[in-house]
Write an enzyme that holds these catalytic residues in place. Structure first.
Site, PDB file in Angstrom:
ATOM      1  N   GLY A 182       0.842  -1.201   0.000  1.00  0.00           N
ATOM      2  CA  GLY A 182       0.000   0.000   0.000  1.00  0.00           C
ATOM      3  C   GLY A 182       0.877   1.252   0.000  1.00  0.00           C
ATOM      4  O   GLY A 182       0.614   2.225  -0.713  1.00  0.00           O
ATOM      5  N   LYS A 185       2.370   1.670  -3.407  1.00  0.00           N
ATOM      6  CA  LYS A 185       1.353   2.186  -4.340  1.00  0.00           C
ATOM      7  C   LYS A 185       1.203   3.703  -4.163  1.00  0.00           C
ATOM      8  O   LYS A 185       1.229   4.450  -5.132  1.00  0.00           O
ATOM      9  CB  LYS A 185       0.024   1.466  -4.062  1.00  0.00           C
ATOM     10  N   ARG A 186       1.105   4.145  -2.911  1.00  0.00           N
ATOM     11  CA  ARG A 186       0.881   5.575  -2.655  1.00  0.00           C
ATOM     12  C   ARG A 186       2.077   6.422  -3.078  1.00  0.00           C
ATOM     13  O   ARG A 186       1.921   7.495  -3.668  1.00  0.00           O
ATOM     14  CB  ARG A 186       0.584   5.804  -1.157  1.00  0.00           C
ATOM     15  N   TYR A 225       5.414 -20.001   7.641  1.00  0.00           N
ATOM     16  CA  TYR A 225       6.449 -19.284   6.890  1.00  0.00           C
ATOM     17  C   TYR A 225       6.284 -19.528   5.383  1.00  0.00           C
ATOM     18  O   TYR A 225       6.216 -18.592   4.597  1.00  0.00           O
ATOM     19  CB  TYR A 225       7.812 -19.770   7.367  1.00  0.00           C
ATOM     20  N   ARG A 266      19.689 -21.776  13.251  1.00  0.00           N
ATOM     21  CA  ARG A 266      19.970 -22.200  11.884  1.00  0.00           C
ATOM     22  C   ARG A 266      21.276 -22.996  11.861  1.00  0.00           C
ATOM     23  O   ARG A 266      22.110 -22.885  12.743  1.00  0.00           O
ATOM     24  CB  ARG A 266      20.017 -20.992  10.948  1.00  0.00           C
TER      25      ARG A 266
HETATM   26  P1  NAD Z   1      16.375 -12.054  10.626  1.00  0.00           P
HETATM   27  O1  NAD Z   1      15.449 -12.753  11.536  1.00  0.00           O
HETATM   28  O2  NAD Z   1      17.785 -11.836  11.053  1.00  0.00           O
HETATM   29  O3  NAD Z   1      15.782 -10.642  10.177  1.00  0.00           O
HETATM   30  C1  NAD Z   1      14.420 -10.347  10.090  1.00  0.00           C
HETATM   31  C2  NAD Z   1      14.200  -8.942  10.639  1.00  0.00           C
HETATM   32  O4  NAD Z   1      12.802  -8.609  10.541  1.00  0.00           O
HETATM   33  C3  NAD Z   1      14.569  -8.834  12.115  1.00  0.00           C
HETATM   34  O5  NAD Z   1      15.335  -7.670  12.324  1.00  0.00           O
HETATM   35  C4  NAD Z   1      13.216  -8.763  12.820  1.00  0.00           C
HETATM   36  O6  NAD Z   1      13.286  -8.071  14.054  1.00  0.00           O
HETATM   37  C5  NAD Z   1      12.380  -8.058  11.775  1.00  0.00           C
HETATM   38  N1  NAD Z   1      10.926  -8.317  11.912  1.00  0.00           N
HETATM   39  C6  NAD Z   1      10.308  -9.514  12.057  1.00  0.00           C
HETATM   40  N2  NAD Z   1       8.973  -9.348  12.144  1.00  0.00           N
HETATM   41  C7  NAD Z   1       8.748  -8.008  12.034  1.00  0.00           C
HETATM   42  C8  NAD Z   1       7.580  -7.191  12.068  1.00  0.00           C
HETATM   43  N3  NAD Z   1       6.371  -7.740  12.218  1.00  0.00           N
HETATM   44  N4  NAD Z   1       7.719  -5.850  11.936  1.00  0.00           N
HETATM   45  C9  NAD Z   1       8.946  -5.287  11.794  1.00  0.00           C
HETATM   46  N5  NAD Z   1      10.092  -6.013  11.768  1.00  0.00           N
HETATM   47  C10 NAD Z   1       9.991  -7.353  11.885  1.00  0.00           C
HETATM   48  O7  NAD Z   1      16.345 -12.890   9.260  1.00  0.00           O
HETATM   49  P2  NAD Z   1      17.199 -12.736   7.934  1.00  0.00           P
HETATM   50  O8  NAD Z   1      17.942 -13.991   7.720  1.00  0.00           O
HETATM   51  O9  NAD Z   1      17.937 -11.455   7.934  1.00  0.00           O
HETATM   52  O10 NAD Z   1      16.037 -12.686   6.857  1.00  0.00           O
HETATM   53  C11 NAD Z   1      15.626 -11.488   6.231  1.00  0.00           C
HETATM   54  C12 NAD Z   1      14.613 -11.787   5.147  1.00  0.00           C
HETATM   55  O11 NAD Z   1      15.187 -12.653   4.163  1.00  0.00           O
HETATM   56  C13 NAD Z   1      13.349 -12.487   5.659  1.00  0.00           C
HETATM   57  O12 NAD Z   1      12.236 -11.974   4.960  1.00  0.00           O
HETATM   58  C14 NAD Z   1      13.573 -13.931   5.278  1.00  0.00           C
HETATM   59  O13 NAD Z   1      12.342 -14.588   5.075  1.00  0.00           O
HETATM   60  C15 NAD Z   1      14.366 -13.802   3.997  1.00  0.00           C
HETATM   61  N6  NAD Z   1      15.187 -14.999   3.754  1.00  0.00           N
HETATM   62  C16 NAD Z   1      16.327 -15.230   4.469  1.00  0.00           C
HETATM   63  C17 NAD Z   1      17.059 -16.391   4.230  1.00  0.00           C
HETATM   64  C18 NAD Z   1      18.331 -16.695   4.976  1.00  0.00           C
HETATM   65  O14 NAD Z   1      18.885 -17.761   4.787  1.00  0.00           O
HETATM   66  N7  NAD Z   1      18.844 -15.810   5.794  1.00  0.00           N
HETATM   67  C19 NAD Z   1      16.610 -17.317   3.285  1.00  0.00           C
HETATM   68  C20 NAD Z   1      15.436 -17.055   2.605  1.00  0.00           C
HETATM   69  C21 NAD Z   1      14.735 -15.892   2.834  1.00  0.00           C
HETATM   70  N1  UDP Z   2      -0.751   1.692   3.868  1.00  0.00           N
HETATM   71  C1  UDP Z   2       0.345   2.060   4.626  1.00  0.00           C
HETATM   72  N2  UDP Z   2       1.051   3.161   4.263  1.00  0.00           N
HETATM   73  C2  UDP Z   2       0.754   3.925   3.178  1.00  0.00           C
HETATM   74  C3  UDP Z   2      -0.357   3.519   2.380  1.00  0.00           C
HETATM   75  C4  UDP Z   2      -1.092   2.412   2.764  1.00  0.00           C
HETATM   76  O1  UDP Z   2       0.688   1.419   5.614  1.00  0.00           O
HETATM   77  O2  UDP Z   2       1.445   4.886   2.912  1.00  0.00           O
HETATM   78  C5  UDP Z   2      -1.544   0.519   4.261  1.00  0.00           C
HETATM   79  C6  UDP Z   2      -2.993   0.849   4.451  1.00  0.00           C
HETATM   80  O3  UDP Z   2      -3.232   1.171   5.803  1.00  0.00           O
HETATM   81  C7  UDP Z   2      -3.698  -0.426   4.038  1.00  0.00           C
HETATM   82  C8  UDP Z   2      -2.687  -1.169   3.181  1.00  0.00           C
HETATM   83  O4  UDP Z   2      -1.494  -0.406   3.192  1.00  0.00           O
HETATM   84  O5  UDP Z   2      -3.961  -1.238   5.152  1.00  0.00           O
HETATM   85  C9  UDP Z   2      -3.143  -1.331   1.753  1.00  0.00           C
HETATM   86  O6  UDP Z   2      -3.322  -0.052   1.190  1.00  0.00           O
HETATM   87  P1  UDP Z   2      -4.230   0.162  -0.093  1.00  0.00           P
HETATM   88  O7  UDP Z   2      -4.249   1.619  -0.385  1.00  0.00           O
HETATM   89  O8  UDP Z   2      -3.822  -0.748  -1.164  1.00  0.00           O
HETATM   90  O9  UDP Z   2      -5.658  -0.376   0.401  1.00  0.00           O
HETATM   91  P2  UDP Z   2      -6.885   0.324   1.078  1.00  0.00           P
HETATM   92  O10 UDP Z   2      -6.342   1.314   2.071  1.00  0.00           O
HETATM   93  O11 UDP Z   2      -7.586   0.957  -0.060  1.00  0.00           O
HETATM   94  O12 UDP Z   2      -7.591  -0.808   1.698  1.00  0.00           O
HETATM   95  N1  UDP Z   3      20.162 -28.754  10.949  1.00  0.00           N
HETATM   96  C1  UDP Z   3      21.024 -29.626  11.615  1.00  0.00           C
HETATM   97  N2  UDP Z   3      21.529 -29.245  12.825  1.00  0.00           N
HETATM   98  C2  UDP Z   3      21.236 -28.040  13.394  1.00  0.00           C
HETATM   99  C3  UDP Z   3      20.371 -27.139  12.713  1.00  0.00           C
HETATM  100  C4  UDP Z   3      19.845 -27.543  11.498  1.00  0.00           C
HETATM  101  O1  UDP Z   3      21.324 -30.722  11.123  1.00  0.00           O
HETATM  102  O2  UDP Z   3      21.750 -27.759  14.500  1.00  0.00           O
HETATM  103  C5  UDP Z   3      19.648 -29.150   9.622  1.00  0.00           C
HETATM  104  C6  UDP Z   3      18.145 -28.966   9.427  1.00  0.00           C
HETATM  105  O3  UDP Z   3      17.437 -30.120   9.848  1.00  0.00           O
HETATM  106  C7  UDP Z   3      18.046 -28.751   7.917  1.00  0.00           C
HETATM  107  C8  UDP Z   3      19.352 -28.028   7.577  1.00  0.00           C
HETATM  108  O4  UDP Z   3      20.250 -28.299   8.659  1.00  0.00           O
HETATM  109  O5  UDP Z   3      18.021 -29.970   7.234  1.00  0.00           O
HETATM  110  C9  UDP Z   3      19.195 -26.511   7.408  1.00  0.00           C
HETATM  111  O6  UDP Z   3      18.518 -26.017   8.534  1.00  0.00           O
HETATM  112  P1  UDP Z   3      18.217 -24.472   8.787  1.00  0.00           P
HETATM  113  O7  UDP Z   3      17.323 -24.398   9.967  1.00  0.00           O
HETATM  114  O8  UDP Z   3      19.485 -23.713   8.821  1.00  0.00           O
HETATM  115  O9  UDP Z   3      17.459 -23.973   7.472  1.00  0.00           O
HETATM  116  P2  UDP Z   3      16.253 -24.564   6.579  1.00  0.00           P
HETATM  117  O10 UDP Z   3      15.799 -25.883   7.114  1.00  0.00           O
HETATM  118  O11 UDP Z   3      15.209 -23.521   6.646  1.00  0.00           O
HETATM  119  O12 UDP Z   3      16.890 -24.723   5.247  1.00  0.00           O
END
Ligand code: NAD
Ligand code: UDP
Ligand code: UDP
Length: 405
Positions: A182, A185-186, A225, A266
């Site tokens: 959103g 978009k804005r 997730y 992890r």
């Molecule tokens: P991370 O947990 O270190 O970072 C995630 C960050 O998002 C944290 O700082 C957390 O505090 C913040 N966060 C979580 N929920 C939130 C919310 N509701 N509002 C505001 N902030 C929020 O994980 P990461 O490894 O840095 O992952 C970052 C992104 O990359 C994620 O979207 C993850 O799904 C994606 N990703 C990571 C990996 C990886 O291997 N690291 C793999 C695939 C995808």
């Molecule tokens: N939104 C936001 N910041 C912005 C614009 C929108 O957080 O600057 C949020 C807004 O509150 C809404 C969502 O994004 O919940 C989707 O916005 P959109 O305009 O697409 O939908 P609408 O508000 O028309 O439902």
């Molecule tokens: N894993 C493991 N020992 C650990 C943590 C993870 O053998 O202490 C294994 C886990 O079961 C998976 C792989 O390592 O098969 C990668 O795990 P991770 O949680 O890092 O990431 P994801 O499963 O999301 O790829």
């Protein structure tokens, strides 16, 4: 684990698609390695004073924090090139490295984070800089700001953390992404979402290409997730088709590097910490499941390239070297032993590799097909897994020495 090329990598990033993302590795390193560890690697480093300063005093068991008045030099960009960039989840592992890069390149960066898994310390070295703002906010709530680009990373990423409160993970994935779309978009900002290889679930096709639809259990423990990210992608393309939002979708495969939360369960952080502390290394199941691990600087390169390219389809970002988890455990153990020896502090005896129960729905095989990233972004990883693991071992080694772990 033969490395592709083990020479020192001095520069990361690319100049492509009108956006220059290059930075010196030693400057980036100075932002997460302590001065002493950094000196080991680069005796001539001029950048040591930029890292966060905390000094542990053994006698009084206290830690002294120093506020930094000195920021690393950032590029001076003309107004036409300087972007206002929002990074949600910017205090997390991947986010903080992306922030370092964007800041060094001279952009204005706002980090939005609720600190659920991230920490203020990952970006504290930028607090006070005129180009930087840190906002505590939950993406589940609406957020107003004027920006040009949004990197939407906010979401817990490790299985123990995203399963801790499954409903919240789903809300973050759905409502959080809706809000950020959103906002895009804005403001007419370009929007990039960090999706994941988990959208392929426990894949029946190997390696995984972007056109594979996946094999996900929608009610299992990983569903919050996996399905959360799938619906986030659907929302992203919904806003692209209906509202013309410019979108980019990165499907990230397992990534590791310094600043990964050591206790988030992890595999890379678990193995390194266990080996460094002389504890048993825990392989889940028989260790025949596979993963491919990319180093965080390569991922940041890919994210910036994707954001600034014209590619609207999902793009896999990952390293193609595939290891069984057992092979990986052995490799990590060897690297930890090498670093311990170098530091003159070898372990008294080899740590054991033990087996624990495998978690439900643990994917058996995972390796990205990165042809699309190669063709459309001219991106491919330049860090070998060995080089990356060594950097991360040094990082945790110093953290343990400085009593931060
Ligand atoms: P991370 O947990 O270190 O970072 C995630 C960050 O998002 C944290 O700082 C957390 O505090 C913040 N966060 C979580 N929920 C939130 C919310 N509701 N509002 C505001 N902030 C929020 O994980 P990461 O490894 O840095 O992952 C970052 C992104 O990359 C994620 O979207 C993850 O799904 C994606 N990703 C990571 C990996 C990886 O291997 N690291 C793999 C695939 C995808
Ligand atoms: N939104 C936001 N910041 C912005 C614009 C929108 O957080 O600057 C949020 C807004 O509150 C809404 C969502 O994004 O919940 C989707 O916005 P959109 O305009 O697409 O939908 P609408 O508000 O028309 O439902
Ligand atoms: N894993 C493991 N020992 C650990 C943590 C993870 O053998 O202490 C294994 C886990 O079961 C998976 C792989 O390592 O098969 C990668 O795990 P991770 O949680 O890092 O990431 P994801 O499963 O999301 O790829």
């Amino acid at each position: 684990m033969a490395s592709q090329k083990d020479e020192n990598i001095q520069v990361v990033g690319h100049e492509r698609f009108g956006f220059d993302s290059r930075a010196e590795t030693k400057t980036l390193r100075s932002l997460y390695l302590s001065p002493s560890a950094n000196k080991d690697l680069d005796a001539n480093s001029q950048n040591q004073e930029y890292g966060s300063q905390s000094t542990y005093d053994k006698a009084s068991n206290t830690v002294k924090y120093t506020t930094l008045a000195n920021f690393p030099p950032v590029r001076l960009l003309p107004n036409s090139e300087r972007k206002r960039i929002l990074v949600t989840g910017g205090a997390g592992f991947v986010g903080s490295h992306l922030v370092d890069r964007l800041m060094l390149l001279g952009h204005e960066v706002t980090v939005l984070d609720n600190f659920f898994t991230g920490s203020r310390t990952t970006v504290s070295h930028w607090v006070g800089h005129p180009n930087f703002e840190l906002v505590r906010h939950d993406v589940v709530e609406p957020f107003l700001i004027e920006v040009d680009q949004i990197y939407h990373l906010a979401c817990p990423a490790s299985p123990p953390h995203y399963q801790y409160n499954a409903v919240k993970t789903l809300k973050t994935s759905f409502q959080g992404t809706l809000n950020m779309l959103g906002l895009a978009k804005r403001t007419k900002a370009r929007f990039l979402i960090s999706s994941t290889s988990e959208v392929y679930g426990d894949p029946e096709e190997h390696p995984q290409r972007e056109d594979y639809w996946g094999h996900v259990n929608c009610i299992g423990p990983r569903a919050c997730y996996d399905e959360g990210k799938r619906v986030a992608e659907s929302l992203t393309y919904g806003y692209s088709r209906q509202d013309g939002v410019e979108v980019r979708v990165a499907r990230i495969f397992n990534t590791f590097g310094p600043r990964m939360n050591p206790y988030d369960g992890r595999v890379v952080s678990n193995f390194i910490i266990q080996a460094l502390k002389g504890e048993d290394m825990t392989v889940y199941g028989d260790g025949s499941q596979t993963r491919s691990f990319q180093y965080v600087h390569d991922l940041v390169d890919g994210l910036i390239l994707l954001m600034n390219s014209d590619e609207e389809r999902p793009v896999n970002l990952g390293n193609q070297d595939e290891f069984t988890i057992l092979e990986f455990a052995e490799a990590v153990r060897d690297i930890v032993e090498k670093v311990q020896k170098e530091k003159g502090n070898p372990l008294a005896k080899r740590v054991n590799i033990i087996h624990k129960e495998i978690p439900q729905d643990d994917p058996q095989r995972r390796r990205p097909d990165t042809t699309r990233a190669k063709e459309t972004l001219q991106w491919q990883p330049q860090w070998s897994v060995r080089q990356g693991v060594e950097e991360m071992v040094r990082y945790y080694y110093t953290q343990i020495e400085e009593k931060k772990l």
